[in-house]
Design a protein around this motif. Sequence first.
Motif, short mmCIF file in Angstrom:
data_model
loop_
_atom_site.label_atom_id
_atom_site.label_comp_id
_atom_site.label_asym_id
_atom_site.label_seq_id
_atom_site.Cartn_x
_atom_site.Cartn_y
_atom_site.Cartn_z
N GLY A 81 -13.86 -18.19 -78.61
CA GLY A 81 -12.92 -18.41 -79.78
C GLY A 81 -11.86 -19.38 -79.49
N SER A 82 -12.12 -20.72 -79.02
CA SER A 82 -11.12 -21.69 -79.12
C SER A 82 -11.91 -22.89 -80.14
N GLN A 83 -10.91 -23.48 -80.57
CA GLN A 83 -11.73 -24.62 -81.61
C GLN A 83 -12.76 -24.92 -81.10
N PRO A 84 -13.85 -25.85 -82.25
CA PRO A 84 -14.28 -26.26 -81.13
C PRO A 84 -14.74 -27.79 -80.39
N ASN A 85 -15.71 -27.53 -79.41
CA ASN A 85 -15.05 -29.41 -78.98
C ASN A 85 -13.81 -29.94 -78.40
N SER A 86 -13.42 -28.93 -78.01
CA SER A 86 -12.02 -29.06 -77.40
C SER A 86 -12.08 -28.72 -76.15
N THR A 87 -12.82 -27.34 -75.46
CA THR A 87 -12.86 -27.85 -73.79
C THR A 87 -13.80 -28.00 -73.44
N VAL A 88 -13.66 -29.45 -73.70
CA VAL A 88 -14.56 -30.54 -73.13
C VAL A 88 -14.20 -31.58 -72.76
N CYS A 89 -15.44 -32.24 -71.25
CA CYS A 89 -14.71 -33.68 -71.28
C CYS A 89 -16.24 -34.33 -70.29
N PRO A 90 -16.17 -35.21 -69.94
CA PRO A 90 -17.17 -35.99 -69.95
C PRO A 90 -18.32 -35.72 -69.50
N THR A 91 -18.22 -34.42 -68.05
CA THR A 91 -19.32 -34.21 -67.30
C THR A 91 -19.58 -33.26 -68.02
N CYS A 92 -19.25 -32.39 -68.64
CA CYS A 92 -20.12 -31.10 -69.78
C CYS A 92 -20.08 -31.68 -70.74
N MET A 93 -19.51 -32.98 -70.85
CA MET A 93 -21.08 -33.47 -71.62
C MET A 93 -21.97 -34.83 -71.78
N GLY A 94 -22.30 -35.13 -70.70
CA GLY A 94 -23.14 -35.71 -70.14
C GLY A 94 -22.87 -36.77 -70.61
N HIS A 95 -21.74 -37.78 -70.05
CA HIS A 95 -22.02 -38.91 -70.40
C HIS A 95 -21.80 -39.36 -68.76
N PRO A 96 -22.87 -40.78 -68.79
CA PRO A 96 -23.06 -41.52 -67.99
C PRO A 96 -22.35 -41.81 -67.32
N GLY A 97 -22.67 -41.67 -65.39
CA GLY A 97 -21.57 -41.70 -64.77
C GLY A 97 -20.83 -40.81 -63.96
N GLU A 105 -8.29 -27.88 -65.37
CA GLU A 105 -7.63 -29.11 -65.28
C GLU A 105 -7.98 -29.53 -66.86
N PRO A 106 -8.09 -29.34 -67.50
CA PRO A 106 -8.30 -29.79 -68.97
C PRO A 106 -8.48 -31.67 -68.72
N PHE A 107 -9.07 -31.64 -69.65
CA PHE A 107 -9.87 -33.68 -69.73
C PHE A 107 -8.35 -33.49 -70.87
N ALA A 108 -7.76 -34.97 -70.33
CA ALA A 108 -6.91 -35.16 -71.35
C ALA A 108 -6.65 -36.24 -72.40
N ASN A 109 -7.91 -36.67 -72.18
CA ASN A 109 -8.01 -37.75 -73.37
C ASN A 109 -9.29 -37.54 -74.02
N ILE A 167 -12.94 -18.91 -64.95
CA ILE A 167 -11.50 -20.06 -65.10
C ILE A 167 -12.47 -20.62 -65.67
N THR A 168 -13.33 -21.18 -65.25
CA THR A 168 -13.39 -22.88 -65.53
C THR A 168 -14.79 -22.99 -65.43
N LYS A 169 -15.37 -24.14 -65.90
CA LYS A 169 -17.72 -24.09 -65.94
C LYS A 169 -17.47 -24.09 -64.71
N ALA A 170 -18.76 -24.44 -64.95
CA ALA A 170 -20.01 -24.25 -63.26
C ALA A 170 -19.98 -25.26 -62.36
N PHE A 171 -19.35 -26.77 -62.89
CA PHE A 171 -19.72 -28.05 -62.58
C PHE A 171 -18.16 -28.88 -63.23
N CYS A 172 -17.38 -28.47 -63.76
CA CYS A 172 -16.86 -29.44 -64.11
C CYS A 172 -15.34 -28.62 -64.29
N SER A 173 -14.27 -28.91 -64.42
CA SER A 173 -12.87 -28.29 -64.49
C SER A 173 -12.32 -27.42 -66.40
N CYS A 174 -13.24 -28.22 -66.70
CA CYS A 174 -13.16 -27.53 -67.66
C CYS A 174 -12.63 -26.10 -68.14
#
Lengths: 160, 523
Positions: free
Chosen positions: B94-110, A131-135, B82-89
Motif C-alpha cells: 500500500g505504499s505510494q507507487p515506486n517509492s520503495t525502490v533502489c537501483p538494484t531492484c530496478m535492475g540498473h546496470p552495475g 536502508e531506504p535508497f536516498a536518491n 523487513i527488506t526485499k530479497a536482494f536489496c535493502s529496500c
Amino acid sequence: MLSAAASAIPRLRCAAPPRQASSRTQWSLLWRRPLSSSPNVAPAAAAASGPGALEPPDLPRLAKSARISLSPQEAEEFAPKIQQVVDCSLELALYDIENKPEREGLRKKDNSLMNYLHTAVGSSLREDKAEPFANRDAIIEALPSYDDPYIKVPRVLNSE
Amino acid sequence: MALTLLRGIRTQALFRANAGLFCTTRLSPLARFTTRVESVQTTNPKTAPKSIQQAAKEAAEQKMQGFEAVIGIETHVQLSTITKAFCSCPYDYGSQPNSTVCPTCMGHPGTLPVLNAKVVECAVKLALALNCEISMTSKFDRKQYFYPDLPKGYQISQFDIPIADKGYIDLDLPVEFGGGHRRFGVTRVHMEEDAGKLLHSESGNYSQVDLNRAGVPLLEIVSEPDMRTGIEAAEYGAEVQRLVRYLGVGNGNMQEGSLRCDVNVSVRPIGQSEFGTKVEIKNMNSFNEISRAIDYEISRQIHLHKESQADQIVQETRLWDESSQKTFTMRKKEGLADYRYFPEPDLAEVVLTSEYIDEIRNSLPELPEAKRRRYENMGLSMQDVIFLANDDNVAHFFDSTLEHGADAKLAANWIMGDMTAYLKDEKLSIHESKLTPLELSEMIASIKNGTISGKIAKEIADPGAIGAMVDKVLADNPKQLKQYRAGKTKLQGYFAGQVMKASKGKASPVLLNKILGEKLKGN
C-alpha cells in the motif's frame, strides 16, 4: 553494432585448477545436460552423441530470445565465437576432478574467488535491515517515460 | 450410536403395542435393526452420520461419470521480511507507487544482488514444516523473459537445485464436506523474487508499472498432483496459509496477493494410468473460488470427453471469472516459453549446516497438524478441533485456559460460541479480548461447581465498561438527571433501563446499580 564487443572477447584458456569435489560434482552433472531449457533441444540426442557434440548454437533464435538485433553478417561472425565459449564450458565441466588428490592448502590460500564460492551461511548474506535508497529523485529522472506515480510502458512487449 | 439404536428399538416396541392391527410384517421387529447395526459398525463413529456422508459420496461419484480428476497446485508465498530479497529496500503493502525502490531492484546496470539472510531462514522453516528434505547446498538461477514488470529482464529463482523437495502436508477436510484426513505430497520448495505490478489503463495503448513489489522474496511451493476434488485443493491452500501464519513467515492474504495459487487440472477415466491433458487456471482470489473454479473445469473437461471432443482440451492457461462462474481461455501464447535458465553468477551457493537446520527445527512452534491430533485426543469433536487449531491465537488462548485447569470441552464451547460472537460484534481479535484465559478458566470452574449460572457468566462484569455506559446515559439525559437531583429518585430505575438497553441486556444488574448509585451520589 556488436562487432566492437565481439572482438573484445578474450581467448579463453581451458585449463582449470582442480576444485574441491564437494558441491562441484553436482554442478558438473548439470552441464552434461543441454545448456538451454528449451523444449526444442532434444536432451537424449545431445547426451548420446558424446562430449563436445552439442548441436551448434542457433544464433538467430538466440538473438530473438535475447531481443538483440543482429544482421546476418553479424550472426555469421558471432557463431564461431559462441561455439568456442560452449566448447570451453564443456571441457571445464568434463574435467576429471574425482581422481585428483584433495589439496588441503587450497582453502587457506589467499584465493579470493575460492573463498567467495565456498561460503557457509552467514558470510555472503545480508542482515534483514531496511536502508531506504536516498536518491529516489535521480531514479525517477532517469526513467524514459514517467506518468506520476507510475512508470509508463507500452501496452504489450512484442518482439517487434 | 448405541443410544440411537436403543431409542429406535423402544419406539418400535411402542408402535407394535399401540398399532397391533397395522403390524403386517412377519419379521422380528429387530431384524430391520440388525442390518442397520452391521452397516453402522463399519463407519468411523467420529464422522458425519452415515447416510449424509454416503449420499454426498454417491452424488459426487455420479457427477464424475467414471472419470477422476488430477489436481496440482503451485503456491507463491510472499515473505514478510523487513527488506526485499536482494536489496535493502523496505516493503510495505500500500505504499505510494515506486517509492520503495533502489537501483538494484530496478535492475540498473552495475548493481549486484545480495541475499537477505532472513529469506533463507524462512525457507528452511517452511520446508521443515512441510516435512521436506533440505538441500545442504542449493543455488540460484536466472529465469529470462521480457515483461514490463520485470526490470532486469530475468527473475532470480531456483531451477534445478531448490532448497527443499520431497515433502508432504497433512490436513483434515471440513466436517461439512464429509471430513476425513488427507496427505498430499509437496514436490519442491524454492526461493525466488517477485515482479512489480502492472496496471493496464482503460483507454490508450500504454500500461503503468509500479516496482515497489519487484524483488520482494517469494517461496514457491509445488505440490504433487495428489488432489482429486475442488474441496481437497481448497483445503490444501488453506493449510498452507495456516502454516505460513503459524510460522510467522508471511501473512498469507489471498486478497492482498501475499498468497497466490495457480492450479493445474486434468481428468482421466478411472483406471487409466496416464494423465490427461492438463489445464492451468489462474485468477482465483479466495479458497472458495479455487474450489468452484476447479469443479467447473472438471465438469467442462468431462463434458468434452463425453461428447468425444477430448481433443478440444488443450494445454493452456485459463482465467477464472467469478462473475460468470466459468473459466475462459487467455490470449493464445505463441508457443512454449524458453526461459534459458542458467546459474546466477552474481550469487554464491546457499550452503547450510546441520546445526543451522537443527536450531531452526527446535524453534518451530507446534504446527496445526500436531495441534489437531492433540485436541482430538482430548476427546473434542472434529468440528471443534478444526476450529480451535485454525488460528494460532485462538489455539494459544484455548491452551492457556486449559493450563489454568479448565475443562477442555467447556472451554472449547465458550471460545467457539459466546466469545467468538462477542469478538465479531466488537471487531476484536482474541488477544485483544478483555477476558483473559485465567479469567475464563475461573469462570468455567465457577459454573462447574455451581457458584454462578451460565447466564450470569455471559453478563458484562467489567466495571470500567459499565461505568462508561453509565456516564454516557447520564450525559444523554440531562433533563432526567436534573429531575433526579431535584428529588425524583425513582428515576434511578429509568437510568438503569437505559444502560441495560445500551449494553443489549448484558450488563450485570448488581454491578450496574452499584456503579449507577455511586455516580449519581458523586455528582
